[in-house]
Design an enzyme around this catalytic site. Structure first.
Site, PDB file in Angstrom:
ATOM      1  CB  SER A  55      47.487  -5.764 -51.498  1.00  0.00           C
ATOM      2  OG  SER A  55      47.324  -5.888 -50.099  1.00  0.00           O
ATOM      3  CD  GLU A  75      31.126  -0.579 -53.371  1.00  0.00           C
ATOM      4  OE1 GLU A  75      30.761  -0.063 -54.441  1.00  0.00           O
ATOM      5  OE2 GLU A  75      32.086  -1.379 -53.277  1.00  0.00           O
ATOM      6  CE  LYS A 135      40.122  -1.625 -52.067  1.00  0.00           C
ATOM      7  NZ  LYS A 135      41.091  -2.096 -51.049  1.00  0.00           N
TER       8      LYS A 135
HETATM    9  C1  LIG Z   1      40.980  -3.268 -50.332  1.00  0.00           C
HETATM   10  C2  LIG Z   1      42.278  -3.903 -50.021  1.00  0.00           C
HETATM   11  C3  LIG Z   1      42.449  -5.313 -50.039  1.00  0.00           C
HETATM   12  C4  LIG Z   1      41.318  -6.264 -50.290  1.00  0.00           C
HETATM   13  O1  LIG Z   1      40.699  -6.139 -51.524  1.00  0.00           O
HETATM   14  P1  LIG Z   1      40.898  -7.213 -52.698  1.00  0.00           P
HETATM   15  O2  LIG Z   1      39.875  -6.818 -53.687  1.00  0.00           O
HETATM   16  O3  LIG Z   1      40.661  -8.568 -52.111  1.00  0.00           O
HETATM   17  O4  LIG Z   1      42.277  -7.074 -53.202  1.00  0.00           O
HETATM   18  C5  LIG Z   1      43.704  -5.831 -49.806  1.00  0.00           C
HETATM   19  N1  LIG Z   1      44.759  -5.026 -49.529  1.00  0.00           N
HETATM   20  C6  LIG Z   1      44.633  -3.681 -49.485  1.00  0.00           C
HETATM   21  C7  LIG Z   1      45.842  -2.861 -49.179  1.00  0.00           C
HETATM   22  C8  LIG Z   1      43.401  -3.073 -49.729  1.00  0.00           C
HETATM   23  O5  LIG Z   1      43.290  -1.733 -49.687  1.00  0.00           O
END
Ligand SMILES: *Cc1c(COP(=O)(O)O)cnc(C)c1O
Length: 413
Positions: free
Chosen positions: A397, A131, A109
């Site tokens: 992610s 938000e 993020k």
């Molecule tokens: C917020 C988050 C997501 C989902 O958000 P996307 O905008 O779909 O990438 C996925 N993995 C993690 C670790 C997150 O913090």
């Protein structure tokens, strides 16, 4: 001669467009039928100011230099592309993990919040609002506000403030003001309403950092471009490791779709690379407790964007469910709705149970505890049936520290 040339040019452009599927956003902010900017009239000047300026600003060399230098020295990029040997032998294929979990703050993020705060500074903004639901985007935003010395207000549903106390403490530690949203269900959608209300009242000095590839144009495109550093790196890293920059599959989990958009971006027009998304099926697609937007959704408008979303027959947005807060969203970014609609992408719906098992498995075979969101992408490997000679790149992610309590109580560890 002159007009002949012109004519030739136009024919050439049209030929190119019709011979390949175009996944770039249009001037008006559409990916196929999805996207646009369905904003209330009072918000129009804010969104229009962004739309008029974002492309110019983010392509200047001054911006690119500052963005790249922060990604390198502050976020820790490039993140490794790791060949997961034991995971690969479990699935009898070749699996590479793109380690976004190693970014500062523990997820992808921050790539986006850095990009947006640099843009906000160049637009002369003094204050940042955002938000947050689970608090991950709130933390990434509070982090970059501290970094840039900018005033930061995070809107968060009052219920979420209690559910996500550690992230609230992080935001406060970083100097942000956390404002509870007391209306409605006191969760993410109410926090979004509060943020929008604040923005309408403070248009000239405030920038609103949206946390995923959603919202009105230009947000989905802007967020996708900031996150596209993920696939930019994958290309040269994979080439170094395998001799080819193209894997057979790129995979990512999808909440709003930002880590997925970044992972897919430089492969969108490379048809030999299959695009795979994992959305959250919660307790099961037909259980009534799900966030499987693509399977259950129909076209409508959510957060100023025309896309697929979960709604009742009369257009009321349905309450989503997922064990992972980051995928617990009733809509999906317009790029992904378009990839689904054109069949360029294949999307699996992964249940809470499948994700939790995959999270435990990755922890035990690779020594990497993934965020539960990420575990959905790992779980999708079961459905992929990749062959022994094929290569799969998965966006890891985020890391699972924030989810330890959930893993612990699920597995009774
Ligand atoms: C917020 C988050 C997501 C989902 O958000 P996307 O905008 O779909 O990438 C996925 N993995 C993690 C670790 C997150 O913090």
């Amino acid at each position: 001669m002159q007009s002949n040339n012109k004519c030739h040019k136009i024919v050439f452009v049209e030929y190119k467009l019709s011979s390949m599927k175009n996944f770039e956003v249009s001037d008006k902010g559409y990916y196929g039928k999805f996207g646009g900017a369905y904003v209330p009239e009072m918000l129009y000047p804010n969104v229009e100011e962004l739309r008029e300026n974002y492309l110019h600003i983010i392509t200047t060399s001054d911006f690119k230099e500052e963005f790249n230098s922060l990604l390198k020295d502050y976020v820790g990029r490039p993140t490794p592309l790791y060949f997961a040997k034991r995971l690969s032998s479990h699935f009898q294929t070749n699996i590479y993990l793109k380690r976004e979990d190693l970014c500062h703050t523990g997820a992808h993020k921050v790539n986006n919040t850095i990009g947006q705060i640099l843009l906000a500074k160049r637009l002369g903004k003094k204050k940042i609002i955002a938000e947050t639901g689970a608090g991950q985007h709130g933390v990434a935003t509070a982090t970059v506000c501290a970094l840039m010395g900018m005033d930061c207000t995070i809107f968060m549903g009052e219920i979420d403030i209690h559910r996500q106390a550690p992230n609230v403490q992080r935001m406060k530690m970083l100097g942000a003001t956390v404002t509870p949203a007391m209306s409605g269900s006191r969760t993410l959608k109410d926090a979004t309403n509060e943020a929008i209300r604040y923005w309408i009242n403070n248009p000239s000095d405030t920038h609103y950092i949206i946390g995923s590839a959603i919202g009105p144009h230009p947000y989905p495109d802007m967020v996708t471009r900031f996150q596209s550093v993920i696939s930019e790196e994958i290309k040269w890293q994979l080439k170094e490791k395998t001799g080819s920059e193209n894997p057979d599959y790129v995979m990512a989990c999808i909440g709003g779709g930002s880590n997925a958009a970044g992972t897919f971006y430089h492969y969108l027009d490379q048809e030999s690379v299959k695009i795979i998304g994992a959305e959250a099926a919660g307790k099961g697609v037909d259980s009534g407790f799900s966030a499987a937007t693509l399977k259950l959704g129909s076209i409508g408008v959510i957060h100023s964007c025309k896309t697929l979303l979960m709604q009742t027959a009369d257009g009321q947005i349905t309450e989503p469910h997922s064990i992972s807060a980051g995928l617990d969203y009733p809509g999906i970014g317009p790029l992904h709705a378009h990839l689904y609609d054109t069949k360029r992408g294949t999307f699996y719906s992964i249940t809470d149970d499948e994700a939790m098992q995959a999270g435990l498995m990755l922890s035990r075979v690779e020594g990497i505890i993934p965020a539960i969101e990420t575990s959905h992408a790992i779980a999708a490997l079961e459905y992929l049936h990749a062959k022994p000679h094929e290569t799969v790149v998965i966006s890891l992610s985020g890391r699972g520290d924030k989810d330890l309590a959930t893993y612990q109580s699920y597995f009774n560890l």
